[in-house]
Design a protein around this motif. Sequence first.
Motif, PDB file in Angstrom:
ATOM      1  N   ARG A 201       0.836  -1.185   0.000  1.00  0.00           N
ATOM      2  CA  ARG A 201       0.000   0.000   0.000  1.00  0.00           C
ATOM      3  C   ARG A 201       0.879   1.247   0.000  1.00  0.00           C
ATOM      4  O   ARG A 201       1.982   1.231   0.558  1.00  0.00           O
ATOM      5  N   ARG A 202       0.356   2.308  -0.602  1.00  0.00           N
ATOM      6  CA  ARG A 202       1.092   3.575  -0.700  1.00  0.00           C
ATOM      7  C   ARG A 202       0.272   4.651  -0.016  1.00  0.00           C
ATOM      8  O   ARG A 202      -0.952   4.701  -0.160  1.00  0.00           O
ATOM      9  N   GLN A 203       0.970   5.502   0.743  1.00  0.00           N
ATOM     10  CA  GLN A 203       0.269   6.575   1.444  1.00  0.00           C
ATOM     11  C   GLN A 203       1.161   7.813   1.421  1.00  0.00           C
ATOM     12  O   GLN A 203       2.359   7.700   1.699  1.00  0.00           O
ATOM     13  N   VAL A 204       0.569   8.956   1.072  1.00  0.00           N
ATOM     14  CA  VAL A 204       1.360  10.195   1.127  1.00  0.00           C
ATOM     15  C   VAL A 204       1.273  10.730   2.557  1.00  0.00           C
ATOM     16  O   VAL A 204       0.183  10.871   3.121  1.00  0.00           O
ATOM     17  N   ILE A 205       2.440  10.959   3.159  1.00  0.00           N
ATOM     18  CA  ILE A 205       2.467  11.501   4.517  1.00  0.00           C
ATOM     19  C   ILE A 205       3.262  12.815   4.497  1.00  0.00           C
ATOM     20  O   ILE A 205       4.026  13.064   3.553  1.00  0.00           O
TER      21      ILE A 205
END
Length: 312
Positions: free
Chosen positions: A179-183
């Motif tokens: 999974r990819r998440q922009v933080i």
Amino acid sequence: MTDENIPDFTASLAEANRKRITPPSHRRRFLKLLLGSGVVGLGAWGYMRFEADWLEVHRETLPKAQFPVRRSFRILHLSDFHISEKVPFALVEEAIELGLAEKPDVCFITGDFITSKLSDIEFDRYREVLSKLSEVVPTFACLGNHDGGKWAGSTYGYPTSEKVEAMLKETKIALLQNRRQVIYVKGQPLALVGLGDIWAQRCFPDKCLSKLGSNRSPEEPPVIVLSHNPDSKTFIADHDWQLMLCGHTHGGQCKVPFVDYTPFAPVKDHSIVEGLHNWKGRLIYVTRGVGNLHGLRFNCRPQVSILEAKAS
Ligand SMILES: [Fe+2]
């Protein structure tokens, strides 16, 4: 020559043989050697037990050329807690304390929270310990081969990772599985990707990473990959990322001095077993991790890793 003048060779030969069979000096030397090797063996074992709990804080600065950012920030990278009868909660608590003392802006954990199955009471205690970290700093994680799945189920662990996943959810540690998440870390956007473990046969990079050559804009945030096993780099050689953080190797756990030979590192590529590497223009950092298997380490202290990203 009379009979009285002839020396009694029979008697002296018998005496010599007796001495040869049980020479006291040889026996003493053998016993000393046995005792000596016993003491050395016991000493070596004692030292390896001691080193397994002898945490070290290791700091690295990420080179700007491979990891350009607009805001400086500090990553706490922890891995391989391996809570078990060989690794006490106290060691993980100490690692968390040492890490938080460095005032990190974000924490990444790269798997192997457990070695094998834990009781419900142990999971309760584990939640308390991990909360001390996640309540202070935003914490993200991927899973390792011991956390459940195909490999763990075929050895002595859980056939699925649901127990560890539930624990992480309850401690507010964000788990990224393919999974990819922009933080945002101190205002710096980062595209954070967590991969599933390769030994668990759950590594699916196409789900969360774009392919190289897809015209990346300079405005796009740098991509950080959390992946337990550094051998996973070959799975993502054709994908777009700038920094990969790994554990799994324990630095080799027992390393031959002076030549850095790591016969026990469970990886195919022994050139990337610990530390910061430039691999095909991308950065890979492998921490030696906190816990261990079998309660022993040699020339390979457990590690709390701090990575500094400096603004260009
Ligand atoms: Fe591990």
